[in-house]
Design an enzyme around this catalytic site. Structure first.
Site, PDB file in Angstrom:
ATOM      1  N   ARG A  29      46.585  50.036  43.347  1.00 40.76           N
ATOM      2  CA  ARG A  29      47.878  50.259  44.007  1.00 40.76           C
ATOM      3  C   ARG A  29      49.048  50.105  43.033  1.00 40.76           C
ATOM      4  O   ARG A  29      50.199  50.316  43.395  1.00 40.76           O
ATOM      5  CB  ARG A  29      48.044  49.270  45.163  1.00 40.76           C
ATOM      6  CG  ARG A  29      47.056  49.544  46.278  1.00 40.76           C
ATOM      7  CD  ARG A  29      47.123  48.494  47.360  1.00 40.76           C
ATOM      8  NE  ARG A  29      45.918  48.613  48.174  1.00 40.76           N
ATOM      9  CZ  ARG A  29      45.918  48.802  49.496  1.00 40.76           C
ATOM     10  NH1 ARG A  29      47.057  48.870  50.150  1.00 40.76           N
ATOM     11  NH2 ARG A  29      44.803  48.916  50.156  1.00 40.76           N
ATOM     12  N   SER A  30      48.741  49.720  41.798  1.00 39.93           N
ATOM     13  CA  SER A  30      49.821  49.464  40.841  1.00 39.93           C
ATOM     14  C   SER A  30      50.677  50.700  40.541  1.00 39.93           C
ATOM     15  O   SER A  30      51.903  50.574  40.421  1.00 39.93           O
ATOM     16  CB  SER A  30      49.250  48.894  39.546  1.00 39.93           C
ATOM     17  OG  SER A  30      48.720  47.615  39.795  1.00 39.93           O
ATOM     18  N   LYS A  62      39.806  42.432  32.112  1.00 40.33           N
ATOM     19  CA  LYS A  62      40.755  41.321  32.067  1.00 40.33           C
ATOM     20  C   LYS A  62      40.347  40.216  31.084  1.00 40.33           C
ATOM     21  O   LYS A  62      41.211  39.563  30.505  1.00 40.33           O
ATOM     22  CB  LYS A  62      40.951  40.719  33.472  1.00 40.33           C
ATOM     23  CG  LYS A  62      41.743  41.645  34.396  1.00 40.33           C
ATOM     24  CD  LYS A  62      41.858  41.087  35.801  1.00 40.33           C
ATOM     25  CE  LYS A  62      43.074  40.199  35.934  1.00 40.33           C
ATOM     26  NZ  LYS A  62      43.443  39.985  37.357  1.00 40.33           N
ATOM     27  N   ASP A 101      49.064  36.399  37.197  1.00 44.95           N
ATOM     28  CA  ASP A 101      48.492  36.243  38.546  1.00 44.95           C
ATOM     29  C   ASP A 101      48.926  34.930  39.204  1.00 44.95           C
ATOM     30  O   ASP A 101      49.230  34.900  40.398  1.00 44.95           O
ATOM     31  CB  ASP A 101      46.956  36.299  38.485  1.00 44.95           C
ATOM     32  CG  ASP A 101      46.439  37.715  38.274  1.00 44.95           C
ATOM     33  OD1 ASP A 101      47.129  38.678  38.667  1.00 44.95           O
ATOM     34  OD2 ASP A 101      45.331  37.868  37.709  1.00 44.95           O
ATOM     35  N   GLY A 123      36.117  32.025  41.033  1.00 43.09           N
ATOM     36  CA  GLY A 123      36.034  33.198  40.171  1.00 43.09           C
ATOM     37  C   GLY A 123      37.290  33.350  39.328  1.00 43.09           C
ATOM     38  O   GLY A 123      38.082  32.410  39.177  1.00 43.09           O
ATOM     39  N   GLY A 124      37.485  34.557  38.783  1.00 41.23           N
ATOM     40  CA  GLY A 124      38.628  34.805  37.906  1.00 41.23           C
ATOM     41  C   GLY A 124      39.959  34.575  38.613  1.00 41.23           C
ATOM     42  O   GLY A 124      40.865  33.937  38.060  1.00 41.23           O
ATOM     43  N   ALA A 125      40.085  35.058  39.836  1.00 42.52           N
ATOM     44  CA  ALA A 125      41.345  34.905  40.572  1.00 42.52           C
ATOM     45  C   ALA A 125      41.595  33.431  40.870  1.00 42.52           C
ATOM     46  O   ALA A 125      42.739  32.956  40.774  1.00 42.52           O
ATOM     47  CB  ALA A 125      41.302  35.730  41.848  1.00 42.52           C
ATOM     48  N   ARG A 162      30.431  28.687  46.071  1.00 46.20           N
ATOM     49  CA  ARG A 162      29.012  28.900  46.365  1.00 46.20           C
ATOM     50  C   ARG A 162      28.156  28.542  45.147  1.00 46.20           C
ATOM     51  O   ARG A 162      27.178  27.837  45.237  1.00 46.20           O
ATOM     52  CB  ARG A 162      28.803  30.372  46.762  1.00 46.20           C
ATOM     53  CG  ARG A 162      27.370  30.747  46.985  1.00 46.20           C
ATOM     54  CD  ARG A 162      27.263  32.195  47.361  1.00 46.20           C
ATOM     55  NE  ARG A 162      27.752  33.080  46.300  1.00 46.20           N
ATOM     56  CZ  ARG A 162      27.684  34.394  46.349  1.00 46.20           C
ATOM     57  NH1 ARG A 162      27.174  34.992  47.409  1.00 46.20           N
ATOM     58  NH2 ARG A 162      28.137  35.132  45.347  1.00 46.20           N
ATOM     59  N   GLY A 176      48.011  37.728  51.423  1.00 46.41           N
ATOM     60  CA  GLY A 176      47.817  37.868  49.983  1.00 46.41           C
ATOM     61  C   GLY A 176      48.509  39.052  49.323  1.00 46.41           C
ATOM     62  O   GLY A 176      48.500  39.158  48.086  1.00 46.41           O
TER      63      GLY A 176
END
Ligand code: ATR
Length: 282
Positions: free
Chosen positions: A25-26, A75, A112, A140-142, A163, A250
């Site tokens: 969407r960027s 990334k 981020d 995770g990464g985010a 998890r 978000g």
């Protein structure tokens, strides 16, 4: 004979680099800002396979690009290709924003975490991170960007459950003693007394099952946010709202993470408002 006339000034170019990139969407986001501020620049999606990333990055500054966003799967690998990596990008282990400097050097940053905090501040201006523990679901990464920004914002304790427990343990070993790891089976317990709660997993996203963490321990008034924005109202946010929590979706994280790059590339601090939300969602 060498032509010594100065090169004509071209409209600056920026891009988002990923593989695949069609769903990003960027371009819509930056395209809207370029139009809105009357800037003669362009922002394009560039599909780049991992094995071509290095040569593409080397060529871009010579093609009129002033910078780029980087997305999956580049990334992490972009850090090794940049000349300058900001401390926060190094700590998070990933970059999403590149600046091609006039001296030819590639500068890599991660915005981020900035986007995450700016989104909460915009929609919950009374939120005080220092008031109590934060609980992050996912590692995770985010999640790493979220953890970095929450710690920087002054949360007194950061609880995390994932998890795959070892990824949460890894975060504790890198981010320090304020991080407390909970077992995935005990994730519901870490919400007890938490003032800020974040879903940083991909659960609840369209086409995926909802997050299955029991929310009984959530106190009314807790700030609850989700990194998933398709749908905007995830089952997690819906239940948190029904329990009297203050919820923030978000989408704003995506919008706000884009502002530092746009400002650096095009010289204009862009605004994140409802019109932008509508355009990006359309
Ligand atoms: P991102 O960069 O978006 O964070 P990621 O690094 O793949 O993507 O992380 C996805 C997160 O969602 C992880 O915390 C992942 O848990 P694992 O580390 O155990 O993989 C979490 N996740 C994905 N699918 C999940 C599922 N079915 N149940 C629980 N957690 C899940």
């Amino acid at each position: 004979m060498v032509d010594s006339t100065p090169a004509p000034k071209h409209a600056p170019l920026a891009a988002v680099i990923g593989w695949p990139i069609a769903h990003s969407r960027s371009p819509r986001l930056h395209g809207h800002w370029l139009k809105r501020y009357g800037i003669a620049g362009h922002y394009v999606p560039l599909p780049v396979m991992p094995e071509h990333l290095a040569e593409v990055l080397r060529a871009m500054p010579h093609m009129g690009f002033v910078g780029a966003n980087v997305t999956i799967p580049h990334k992490e690998s972009v850090l090794a290709l940049a000349d300058v990596v900001t401390d926060r990008a190094a700590l998070i282990g990933a970059a999403n924003t590149l600046i091609f400097r006039a001296d030819g050097k590639i500068h890599a940053d991660n915005t981020d975490g900035y986007g995450f905090i700016a989104n909460i501040r915009q929609h919950a201006p009374d939120w005080i991170p220092g008031l109590g523990p934060a609980a992050v679901i996912g590692a995770g990464g985010a999640a790493r960007a979220v953890v970095a920004s929450l710690l920087e914002s002054g949360v007194p304790e950061l609880r995390i459950a994932n998890r795959t427990r070892i990824r949460a343990e890894q975060i504790r070993s890198e981010f320090g003693a304020k991080v407390v790891v909970y077992d995935w089976a005990q994730a519901g317990n870490m919400l007890e007394g938490a003032m800020t709660v974040v879903n940083a997993t991909s659960m609840g996203m369209q086409g995926k099952p909802p997050l299955r963490v029991p929310l009984d321990a959530l106190a009314p008034g807790t700030l609850v946010t989700d990194l998933v924005y398709t749908p905007l109202m995830t089952p997690f946010l819906t239940e948190a709202q029904a329990r009297g929590c203050e919820i923030v979706d978000g989408l704003g994280m995506l919008l706000h993470q884009a502002t530092p790059g746009f400002e650096r590339w095009f010289g204009q601090r862009p605004e994140v408002d409802d019109e932008l939300r509508r355009i990006v969602l359309a």
